[in-house]
Design an enzyme around this catalytic site. Structure first.
Site, PDB file in Angstrom:
ATOM      1  N   GLY A  64       0.808  -1.213   0.000  1.00  0.00           N
ATOM      2  CA  GLY A  64       0.000   0.000   0.000  1.00  0.00           C
ATOM      3  C   GLY A  64       0.834   1.252   0.000  1.00  0.00           C
ATOM      4  O   GLY A  64       0.307   2.356   0.088  1.00  0.00           O
ATOM      5  N   ALA A 100      15.707  10.966  -5.642  1.00  0.00           N
ATOM      6  CA  ALA A 100      14.755  10.582  -4.585  1.00  0.00           C
ATOM      7  C   ALA A 100      15.466   9.885  -3.438  1.00  0.00           C
ATOM      8  O   ALA A 100      16.436   9.150  -3.632  1.00  0.00           O
ATOM      9  CB  ALA A 100      13.682   9.667  -5.161  1.00  0.00           C
ATOM     10  N   GLU A 159       9.137   4.837   6.084  1.00  0.00           N
ATOM     11  CA  GLU A 159       9.322   4.295   7.424  1.00  0.00           C
ATOM     12  C   GLU A 159       9.572   5.359   8.483  1.00  0.00           C
ATOM     13  O   GLU A 159       9.044   5.294   9.586  1.00  0.00           O
ATOM     14  CB  GLU A 159      10.483   3.293   7.396  1.00  0.00           C
ATOM     15  CG  GLU A 159      10.232   2.181   8.373  1.00  0.00           C
ATOM     16  CD  GLU A 159      11.428   1.305   8.650  1.00  0.00           C
ATOM     17  OE1 GLU A 159      12.167   0.973   7.700  1.00  0.00           O
ATOM     18  OE2 GLU A 159      11.607   0.963   9.826  1.00  0.00           O
TER      19      GLU A 159
END
Lengths: 773, 158
Positions: free
Chosen positions: A483, A713, A718
């Site tokens: 997700g 990037a 997290e």
């Protein structure tokens, strides 16, 4: 750089499946002839199984297979990141909920009835739940290897010398209770054997890890173990390889039928994995001008029954090194008779950051400095040394090159956040509220943090890109779908490199039989690290297309480019051919369409190392009558390098803020004092923050373009939880003058601390038992 | 097992089913009819992932027996789109990223449908109250609220 796909709010690649209910999670999978499994679990915290009799259960109609410790290998299996080290089922149980036996039957009802017919004779053994008790030499030993692991140490310079050079030394200690990942999805695993080939269907973020570890443990060729990684329904560290995965594998082999094990919410809360309970201390040496001279951090955490972590995967030892000549960071893992603990979102960094930030605050207050000033003076900058992974290289006996930091937008994060929250007007000094209205006291607070962007030593991922004759593109990675939006961001990278519309790309991810090998989706790895391989595979596909076009357009391949689905000669846009026309042309020599297939195996360099940074600012209102802390505003500023998809990243940050603030203000597993059993294993008794609990966080990206990551990037997912507790604690301190140094600070805890009129000492709180008992 | 013959309209289709007396609606949908778009998540009636519409009202399908919907009309996420044409609420969720992992999404969308059918012009606060009953650990709430409000505008023809 002008970009066509990167940086755009591209809709999720699988959004259609998600909004129509067509997306299949493991719980939705059903195979013909499939049996259902249930697990018999230990009622004791620590016991030896003297005898186990399954005869009555076997005689129950509908029961097809039963396994106990006698049916599984004597050997232990080890999770790659040491989240588990033990047998699948042992003749000794080590926590309430530990696996004792499992049944496969024609229905869940029959399997459950069979469990009640299994007779087990236990011999109870002494147990230990408390982190510090477990470290004592005479404590009951949980693990066959003792309770205390060898510490992991990251050390440089000489801290004693560093402290001698300090004008001020502050010491600080914090604790944190145990949080649950609490994804909304359910864990499930379906195993089926066809001859000597094993296929596993499971929702997973670490697909190839499951394949690799399973094959080694079963002594099978990896080619004969297929793991079909399905979307997880959130994960946050929970949908890794866990012990329950082995149960349907052994049951299915014995029954000769596919077996599905679906865990209940209670089992997910109390038997799989959770965030560790920990205590941390920091000794910080500071010069009068606020420059750090030495840091000594000691971090102790309990791994529960089967966690075996010795390394907390932290970046704290690298966050404050600009001036820091001397540092020592010690990490001690300990076993207890509680549910296994292990990696959860922001592992290591969240709880260590909480202690470090408060130590910095203490120093700043004593020196008469503000929280922004002291942080701006000391945070690491590009080019500073990075040492957090030294222990890994030592353990692996690998030569480690000197590593430095690739980029840092921390400066911008702090300044932008301060501007957004109105720091200048609202900051009234340490312990000073901005406004007092009866029992309600308002104040602001802030904290910073960092987290890793993948890890080179985790391995090198491979990616494959296929271009079909109609110009459509297939993308294959071994990454897990949890997700986080990886399907979309990786497609955006391919679209950017290959010059085709992102809608023309379809991804297949995490099927070990068709996808190339990837590192597990951990450590905020995909955008930064997996993306490098995706970029390389797409570049190779582009090279092949340009070569094909060179005959067609009469130009050298290197003079050809592709943009917006058109292949053209650079500088001559009219000498062009639509991408799909080119790939549809039949080669007169072979009589077939061109084959364009490109794979790349590529990782980030050893150095420089990328970390992502964040500064979070909170404005709170503390009601001193009730102890309730209300968040009035929350500003989260992030440097995750270039943002590939702003919408995906905004969702990631908000999710982290809700989980981080939820942990700070209330999320806590409560363990029974006598048995260690988790007493709140459900969403009724374990509250997570929802839409009405916090105003929408304001998310700002500073986009410091990283020289290492894909299109600049860095990672994001997290670490977004890491600074929340420290930012809220600082704001509460400013509102009330009372410091909270143990997570969580629930209304009850705040209320009591305000009543007692003294700062709460971390030593007073023991989170292994119900706090209010 | 005691069974009962039921007549239920599900997603516009008439079903005659023999159903166990203690079968939950969600189990009938997921296990017997393989309509797995409706999700189960909490085992305690507290997450709303299993929300479906019964005669237009949002209902937790985990907390109602299949027997109780005899003679009634059930709409699940699978019945919301018109063939391949997504419902405006679904389109808005896709466009506005009102979802991440997608596990809570079917329930959220069904609640949004019940809300907008009853109140075509909800305030942001009204939307937030309805959405806040749903558990979304991916924290997509801000974009879920935006998705519902934008869908409402589109459905009103604005």
């Amino acid at each position: 750089m002008e970009l066509s796909a990167i940086g755009k709010r591209v809709a999720l690649e699988d959004a259609y499946e998600k909004v129509t209910g067509k997306l299949k999670f493991a719980v939705d999978i059903s195979l013909p002839g499939m049996l259902h499994a249930k697990v018999l679990r230990s009622p004791y915290a620590h016991a030896k199984i003297v005898n186990i009799d399954t005869r009555k259960a076997e005689a129950l109609p509908g029961v097809r297979a039963i396994i106990t410790h006698k049916d599984v290998p004597k050997e232990e299996w080890m999770e790659l990141w040491l989240n588990y080290y033990g047998r699948v089922i042992d003749d000794r149980v080590r926590f309430v909920g530990d696996e004792v036996a499992a049944v496969a039957a024609t229905s869940i009802d029959v399997a459950e009835e069979a469990l009640s017919l299994i007779e087990v004779e236990y011999e109870e053994l002494p147990h230990v739940f408390d982190l510090e008790e477990a470290m004592k030499p005479d404590a009951p030993q949980v693990s066959p290897y003792g309770n205390v692991r060898e510490p992991t140490i990251v050390e440089w310079g000489d801290i004693e010398q560093g402290f001698k050079g300090a004008d001020l030394i502050v010491e600080h200690k914090t604790r944190a209770g145990s949080q649950q990942h609490a994804p909304v999805g359910l864990n499930a695993c379906i195993a089926t054997w066809e001859g000597d080939k094993l296929t596993i269907w499971t929702s997973a973020q670490s697909v190839f890890e499951i394949r690799d570890v399973m094959a080694r443990y079963l002594k099978m060729p990896m080619s004969k173990v297929r793991v079909i990684g399905l979307p997880t329904g959130g994960s946050f560290g929970l949908f890794w390889l866990n012990n329950f995965h082995f149960i349907p594998v052994f049951l299915a082999r014995k029954a000769g039928k596919p077996v599905k094990l679906e865990l209940t919410r209670e089992e997910i809360f109390s038997t799989v994995k959770r965030r560790e309970i920990c205590m941390t201390s920091v000794k910080l040496g500071v010069k009068r001008d606020g420059t750090f001279t030495a840091i000594h951090m000691k971090h102790y955490w309990e791994n529960g029954a089967y966690g075996f972590k010795t390394n907390p995967y932290e970046t704290m030892s690298d966050l404050w090194v600009r001036n820091l000549k001397h540092g020592k960071f010690e990490f001690h893992g300990v076993s207890t008779n509680l549910c296994t603990a292990g990696c959860m979102r922001g592992v290591g960094d969240l709880v260590q950051d909480f202690c470090m930030e408060q130590a910095i605050d203490k120093a700043a207050e004593k020196l008469g400095m503000g929280p922004l000033e002291i942080r701006l003076k000391n945070h690491s900058r590009a080019g500073d040394p990075q040492r957090a992974d030294v222990p890994f290289y030592q353990w692996a006996k690998l030569a480690r090159p000197e590593k430095t930091l690739s980029s840092s937008g921390m400066d911008k994060c702090i300044k932008e956040g301060a501007k957004a929250i109105g720091w200048q007007e609202k900051w009234k000094g340490w312990g000073q509220p901005t406004e007092v209205n009866g029992s309600k006291r308002r104040a602001i607070g802030m904290a910073v943090s960092s987290h890793c962007s993948g890890q080179r030593y985790l391995g090198t991922s491979s990616v494959t890109v296929k271009v079909n004759q109609d110009g459509s593109v297939n993308l294959f990675t071994g990454a897990g779908r949890m997700g986080q939006g990886m399907e979309t961001t990786q497609a955006q990278i391919v679209a950017e490199v290959l010059g085709v519309p992102v809608e023309s790309i379809k991804g297949t991810h995490g099927d070990t039989e068709v996808c190339p090998w990837s590192v597990a989706t951990v450590a905020s790895i995909n955008a930064h690290q997996t993306g490098v391989a995706t970029q390389a595979a797409a570049a190779e596909a582009k090279r092949q297309v340009c070569e094909l076009a060179s005959k067609e357009l009469g130009a050298k391949p290197e003079d050809i480019d592709i943009k917006k689905g058109v292949v053209f000669v650079k500088g001559h846009p009219k000498r062009s051919i639509p991408f799909a026309d080119l790939t549809a042309k039949i080669d007169p020599e072979t009589g077939t369409w061109p084959t364009i297939i490109a794979s790349a195996s590529k990782s980030i360099p050893h150095s420089p190392v990328a970390r992502f940074y964040m500064a979070h600012f909170a404005e709170v209102e503390v009601d001193t009558d009730t102890g309730k802390v209300k968040i009035l505003r929350y500003v989260a500023v992030h440097d995750s390098g270039r943002i590939i998809n702003p919408s995906i990243c905004e969702n990631q940050v908000v999710s982290g803020v809700l989980q981080g603030c939820g942990f700070a203000l209330g999320e806590r597993l409560v363990f029974d004092e006598n048995t260690g059993q988790i007493l709140n294993p459900n969403f009724t008794d374990y509250k997570i923050l929802k839409a009405l609990d916090v105003p929408d966080p304001e998310v700002i990206f500073v986009e410091e373009i990283d020289p290492v990551g894909t299109f600049g990037a860095k990672g994001i997912g997290e670490g977004t939880v890491c600074p929340c507790a420290a930012a809220l604690a600082q704001a509460i301190y400013n509102a009330t003058g009372v410091e909270f140094n143990a997570i969580p600070f629930t209304p009850e805890i705040v209320f009591r601390a305000l009543r007692s009129g003294v700062a709460k000492d971390a030593d007073e709180s023991r989170y292994h038992v119900a706090y209010l008992n | 097992m005691i069974t009962k013959d039921l007549s239920i309209t599900i997603n516009g289709k008439q079903y005659r089913l023999s159903v166990g007396a203690r079968t939950l609606l969600v189990d009938l949908l997921r296990n017997d009819l393989e309509l797995t778009g409706t999700k189960v998540a909490c085992d305690s009636g507290s997450c709303l992932a299993c929300t479906v519409l019964v005669d237009g009202k949002a209902v937790k399908s985990c907390s109602i027996l299949a027997l109780q919907v005899d003679g009634r009309s059930v709409l699940t996420i699978e019945g919301l789109a018109n063939g391949d044409k997504l419902h405006p609420i679904q389109e808005s969720f896709v466009k506005n990223h009102g979802l991440a992992c997608g596990y809570c999404t079917p329930g959220v969308i069904m609640s949004a449908k019940a809300l907008l059918d009853e109140n075509p012009s909800p305030t942001e606060d009204e939307v937030r109250h309805v959405i806040s009953d749903h558990l979304c650990r991916c924290g997509a709430y801000p974009k879920i609220v935006k998705s519902v409000l934008e869908a409402a505008e589109i459905m009103r023809g604005e």
